[in-house]
Design a protein around this motif. Structure first.
Motif, short mmCIF file in Angstrom:
data_model
loop_
_atom_site.label_atom_id
_atom_site.label_comp_id
_atom_site.label_asym_id
_atom_site.label_seq_id
_atom_site.Cartn_x
_atom_site.Cartn_y
_atom_site.Cartn_z
N ASP A 79 0.83 -1.21 0.00
CA ASP A 79 0.00 0.00 0.00
C ASP A 79 0.87 1.26 0.00
O ASP A 79 0.62 2.19 -0.77
CB ASP A 79 -0.93 -0.01 1.22
CG ASP A 79 -1.90 1.15 1.20
OD1 ASP A 79 -2.58 1.34 0.16
OD2 ASP A 79 -1.98 1.87 2.22
N VAL A 80 1.90 1.28 0.83
CA VAL A 80 2.78 2.45 0.90
C VAL A 80 3.51 2.66 -0.41
O VAL A 80 3.57 3.78 -0.93
CB VAL A 80 3.78 2.31 2.08
CG1 VAL A 80 4.87 3.36 2.00
CG2 VAL A 80 3.05 2.41 3.40
N VAL A 81 4.07 1.60 -0.98
CA VAL A 81 4.79 1.72 -2.24
C VAL A 81 3.84 2.18 -3.34
O VAL A 81 4.18 3.04 -4.16
CB VAL A 81 5.47 0.38 -2.62
CG1 VAL A 81 6.00 0.42 -4.04
CG2 VAL A 81 6.59 0.08 -1.64
N GLY A 82 2.62 1.66 -3.34
CA GLY A 82 1.64 2.09 -4.33
C GLY A 82 1.32 3.57 -4.23
O GLY A 82 1.24 4.28 -5.24
N ARG A 83 1.17 4.05 -3.01
CA ARG A 83 0.90 5.49 -2.82
C ARG A 83 2.07 6.35 -3.27
O ARG A 83 1.87 7.42 -3.86
CB ARG A 83 0.57 5.77 -1.35
CG ARG A 83 -0.76 5.21 -0.93
CD ARG A 83 -0.95 5.37 0.58
NE ARG A 83 -2.08 4.60 1.03
CZ ARG A 83 -3.30 5.10 1.20
NH1 ARG A 83 -3.53 6.36 0.94
NH2 ARG A 83 -4.28 4.33 1.63
N VAL A 84 3.30 5.90 -3.01
CA VAL A 84 4.48 6.65 -3.45
C VAL A 84 4.53 6.70 -4.96
O VAL A 84 4.82 7.75 -5.55
CB VAL A 84 5.77 6.02 -2.87
CG1 VAL A 84 7.01 6.57 -3.53
CG2 VAL A 84 5.83 6.22 -1.36
N ILE A 85 4.23 5.59 -5.62
CA ILE A 85 4.26 5.56 -7.07
C ILE A 85 3.19 6.48 -7.65
O ILE A 85 3.45 7.22 -8.61
CB ILE A 85 4.09 4.12 -7.59
CG1 ILE A 85 5.35 3.31 -7.26
CG2 ILE A 85 3.80 4.09 -9.09
CD1 ILE A 85 5.23 1.84 -7.52
N VAL A 86 2.01 6.46 -7.08
CA VAL A 86 0.94 7.35 -7.55
C VAL A 86 1.35 8.81 -7.38
O VAL A 86 1.20 9.62 -8.29
CB VAL A 86 -0.39 7.05 -6.82
CG1 VAL A 86 -1.40 8.15 -7.07
CG2 VAL A 86 -0.94 5.71 -7.27
N GLU A 87 1.89 9.14 -6.21
CA GLU A 87 2.34 10.51 -5.95
C GLU A 87 3.41 10.93 -6.95
O GLU A 87 3.36 12.02 -7.52
CB GLU A 87 2.88 10.61 -4.52
CG GLU A 87 3.37 11.97 -4.14
CD GLU A 87 2.26 12.93 -3.79
OE1 GLU A 87 2.52 14.15 -3.85
OE2 GLU A 87 1.17 12.48 -3.45
N ALA A 88 4.40 10.05 -7.16
CA ALA A 88 5.48 10.37 -8.10
C ALA A 88 4.95 10.52 -9.52
O ALA A 88 5.38 11.40 -10.25
CB ALA A 88 6.55 9.29 -8.04
#
Length: 66
Positions: free
Chosen positions: A38-47
């Motif tokens: 979930d955290v990695v997914g949110r970082v990718i979306v933000e980036a």
């Protein structure tokens, strides 16, 4: 196409995490894994929203999956 888990690409498969520590540890490790995803997914979306190069790569990856 929606997977068994209700999300595109989600097969709804169980992820066994073998451990000599028992079921409690397995459940804890599965939860930690889910949180990390979930955290990695949110970082990718933000980036992808902030950086044009990343946005382009995400678009390319999505196009390959379809």
């Amino acid at each position: 196409m929606l997977g068994a888990g209700g999300e595109p690409g989600d097969l709804g498969l169980y992820r066994p995490i073998d451990s000599p520590f028992g079921l409690w540890f397995q459940r804890l490790a599965e939860r930690a894994f889910d949180l990390a995803v979930d955290v990695v997914g949110r970082v990718i979306v933000e980036a992808s929203q902030q950086h044009p190069k990343v946005r382009k790569q995400v678009k390319r990856a999505r196009a390959r999956r379809e």
